[in-house]
Design a protein around this motif. Sequence first.
Motif, PDB file in Angstrom:
ATOM      1  N   ASN A   1     -18.353   5.665  10.488  1.00  0.00           N
ATOM      2  CA  ASN A   1     -17.732   6.104  11.747  1.00  0.00           C
ATOM      3  C   ASN A   1     -16.882   5.008  12.369  1.00  0.00           C
ATOM      4  O   ASN A   1     -15.806   5.268  12.918  1.00  0.00           O
ATOM      5  CB  ASN A   1     -18.812   6.552  12.735  1.00  0.00           C
ATOM      6  CG  ASN A   1     -19.451   7.860  12.331  1.00  0.00           C
ATOM      7  OD1 ASN A   1     -18.854   8.648  11.595  1.00  0.00           O
ATOM      8  ND2 ASN A   1     -20.664   8.110  12.797  1.00  0.00           N
ATOM      9  N   THR A   2     -17.382   3.756  12.281  1.00  0.00           N
ATOM     10  CA  THR A   2     -16.622   2.623  12.819  1.00  0.00           C
ATOM     11  C   THR A   2     -15.320   2.432  12.060  1.00  0.00           C
ATOM     12  O   THR A   2     -14.260   2.180  12.658  1.00  0.00           O
ATOM     13  CB  THR A   2     -17.458   1.340  12.754  1.00  0.00           C
ATOM     14  OG1 THR A   2     -18.662   1.527  13.503  1.00  0.00           O
ATOM     15  CG2 THR A   2     -16.682   0.158  13.314  1.00  0.00           C
ATOM     16  N   LEU A   3     -15.381   2.577  10.746  1.00  0.00           N
ATOM     17  CA  LEU A   3     -14.179   2.418   9.921  1.00  0.00           C
ATOM     18  C   LEU A   3     -13.163   3.515  10.224  1.00  0.00           C
ATOM     19  O   LEU A   3     -11.955   3.267  10.258  1.00  0.00           O
ATOM     20  CB  LEU A   3     -14.556   2.436   8.434  1.00  0.00           C
ATOM     21  CG  LEU A   3     -15.366   1.247   7.937  1.00  0.00           C
ATOM     22  CD1 LEU A   3     -15.802   1.464   6.498  1.00  0.00           C
ATOM     23  CD2 LEU A   3     -14.557  -0.036   8.059  1.00  0.00           C
ATOM     24  N   ILE A   4     -13.648   4.723  10.439  1.00  0.00           N
ATOM     25  CA  ILE A   4     -12.744   5.825  10.775  1.00  0.00           C
ATOM     26  C   ILE A   4     -12.074   5.569  12.118  1.00  0.00           C
ATOM     27  O   ILE A   4     -10.857   5.761  12.273  1.00  0.00           O
ATOM     28  CB  ILE A   4     -13.506   7.159  10.780  1.00  0.00           C
ATOM     29  CG1 ILE A   4     -13.913   7.529   9.353  1.00  0.00           C
ATOM     30  CG2 ILE A   4     -12.656   8.265  11.403  1.00  0.00           C
ATOM     31  CD1 ILE A   4     -14.806   8.746   9.258  1.00  0.00           C
TER      32      ILE A   4
ATOM     33  N   THR B   1      -6.061  -8.656   4.821  1.00  0.00           N
ATOM     34  CA  THR B   1      -7.071  -9.719   4.795  1.00  0.00           C
ATOM     35  C   THR B   1      -8.042  -9.574   5.948  1.00  0.00           C
ATOM     36  O   THR B   1      -9.270  -9.644   5.761  1.00  0.00           O
ATOM     37  CB  THR B   1      -6.386 -11.099   4.852  1.00  0.00           C
ATOM     38  OG1 THR B   1      -5.478 -11.217   3.742  1.00  0.00           O
ATOM     39  CG2 THR B   1      -7.421 -12.213   4.781  1.00  0.00           C
ATOM     40  N   ASP B   2      -7.514  -9.350   7.149  1.00  0.00           N
ATOM     41  CA  ASP B   2      -8.384  -9.153   8.309  1.00  0.00           C
ATOM     42  C   ASP B   2      -9.249  -7.910   8.145  1.00  0.00           C
ATOM     43  O   ASP B   2     -10.423  -7.893   8.540  1.00  0.00           O
ATOM     44  CB  ASP B   2      -7.553  -9.038   9.580  1.00  0.00           C
ATOM     45  CG  ASP B   2      -6.833 -10.327   9.926  1.00  0.00           C
ATOM     46  OD1 ASP B   2      -7.343 -11.393   9.542  1.00  0.00           O
ATOM     47  OD2 ASP B   2      -5.772 -10.258  10.562  1.00  0.00           O
TER      48      ASP B   2
ATOM     49  N   SER C   1     -13.359  -8.218   8.052  1.00  0.00           N
ATOM     50  CA  SER C   1     -14.204  -7.535   9.035  1.00  0.00           C
ATOM     51  C   SER C   1     -15.178  -6.572   8.368  1.00  0.00           C
ATOM     52  O   SER C   1     -16.269  -6.317   8.881  1.00  0.00           O
ATOM     53  CB  SER C   1     -13.335  -6.775  10.042  1.00  0.00           C
ATOM     54  OG  SER C   1     -12.563  -5.790   9.392  1.00  0.00           O
ATOM     55  N   THR C   2     -14.782  -6.032   7.203  1.00  0.00           N
ATOM     56  CA  THR C   2     -15.657  -5.133   6.441  1.00  0.00           C
ATOM     57  C   THR C   2     -15.569  -5.513   4.971  1.00  0.00           C
ATOM     58  O   THR C   2     -14.730  -4.991   4.229  1.00  0.00           O
ATOM     59  CB  THR C   2     -15.230  -3.658   6.624  1.00  0.00           C
ATOM     60  OG1 THR C   2     -15.091  -3.375   8.018  1.00  0.00           O
ATOM     61  CG2 THR C   2     -16.257  -2.719   6.015  1.00  0.00           C
TER      62      THR C   2
ATOM     63  N   PRO D   1     -16.003   1.524   1.241  1.00  0.00           N
ATOM     64  CA  PRO D   1     -15.967   2.339   2.472  1.00  0.00           C
ATOM     65  C   PRO D   1     -14.642   2.229   3.220  1.00  0.00           C
ATOM     66  O   PRO D   1     -14.221   3.199   3.871  1.00  0.00           O
ATOM     67  CB  PRO D   1     -17.118   1.757   3.302  1.00  0.00           C
ATOM     68  CG  PRO D   1     -18.060   1.203   2.302  1.00  0.00           C
ATOM     69  CD  PRO D   1     -17.189   0.656   1.204  1.00  0.00           C
ATOM     70  N   VAL D   2     -13.983   1.066   3.148  1.00  0.00           N
ATOM     71  CA  VAL D   2     -12.686   0.915   3.818  1.00  0.00           C
ATOM     72  C   VAL D   2     -11.672   1.893   3.223  1.00  0.00           C
ATOM     73  O   VAL D   2     -10.989   2.627   3.949  1.00  0.00           O
ATOM     74  CB  VAL D   2     -12.167  -0.529   3.699  1.00  0.00           C
ATOM     75  CG1 VAL D   2     -10.732  -0.630   4.219  1.00  0.00           C
ATOM     76  CG2 VAL D   2     -13.064  -1.484   4.469  1.00  0.00           C
ATOM     77  N   ILE D   3     -11.593   1.914   1.901  1.00  0.00           N
ATOM     78  CA  ILE D   3     -10.653   2.823   1.239  1.00  0.00           C
ATOM     79  C   ILE D   3     -11.086   4.268   1.463  1.00  0.00           C
ATOM     80  O   ILE D   3     -10.247   5.163   1.652  1.00  0.00           O
ATOM     81  CB  ILE D   3     -10.565   2.507  -0.264  1.00  0.00           C
ATOM     82  CG1 ILE D   3     -10.073   1.072  -0.473  1.00  0.00           C
ATOM     83  CG2 ILE D   3      -9.621   3.483  -0.961  1.00  0.00           C
ATOM     84  CD1 ILE D   3      -8.701   0.795   0.095  1.00  0.00           C
ATOM     85  N   GLY D   4     -12.393   4.502   1.454  1.00  0.00           N
ATOM     86  CA  GLY D   4     -12.887   5.852   1.704  1.00  0.00           C
ATOM     87  C   GLY D   4     -12.480   6.361   3.073  1.00  0.00           C
ATOM     88  O   GLY D   4     -12.085   7.530   3.230  1.00  0.00           O
TER      89      GLY D   4
END
Length: 246
Positions: free
Chosen positions: A2-5, A81-82, A86-87, A92-95
Amino acid sequence: MNTLIRTELLKLRTIRSPWLLLAASPLLVAAGTSGLVISGNKPLDPIAQSQALAHVGLASLFTLVFGILAVAGEYRHQTITDTYLSTPARGPVIGAKLLVYAVFGALAGVASALVGLGVASAWWAGKGASFAWADSAMWTTIGGGIAWNAAFAAIGVGAGALIRSLVGAIAAALAWVALVEGIVGQLIGDLARWLPFNAGQALGAAAQPMMTRDLLPRWGGGTVLVIYTLVFAILAVGTSMRRDVS
């Protein structure tokens, strides 16, 4: 997740280029619909309605580039990079990018469809023709076009992860559509039906047999496009996890 979204949504709210790109989609649909009417070669019947609203699917070229911006744009501006600091879990970032950009791709398709319906109904009324709002073939074409927009946005995310150069990824994607599927596809005959853009055309095609005789059936085009979307998503996650950021 949820945070990534929420992070991806924040990024989209703070940059202009994706919104300018998506704004071009309704303009394409409006221009295509107007061109169909102005040409005057076809009667303004339900088949013409499907043909006019088939431009919703063609707007997927813009959502394809929109998806490429999700990853390749970050590499270009060196914000990736940032993002990964951060993650550190890159999957999950790409997801999150795949999900957010596919949803916005679908919303862009909805916006294009609404504009297309408004322009088409206005032209029909101006020409004294009755617009068949209940025509199921037209709504099927619109639904296929919206799904095509969503799928190409996700495929764009995958392409941006594979080809991290923004210019290179966009050039490769457009060259694929114009050269490989447009020119080479003519040389390989029926096999061209299984390529991504042609699969999208089958999914969002107008309901007219003469236009679809060289394409897969609508359900087949949708199935093939889902497979391409999943393949690009898997490649995007796998590639991003293995490669260095720099």
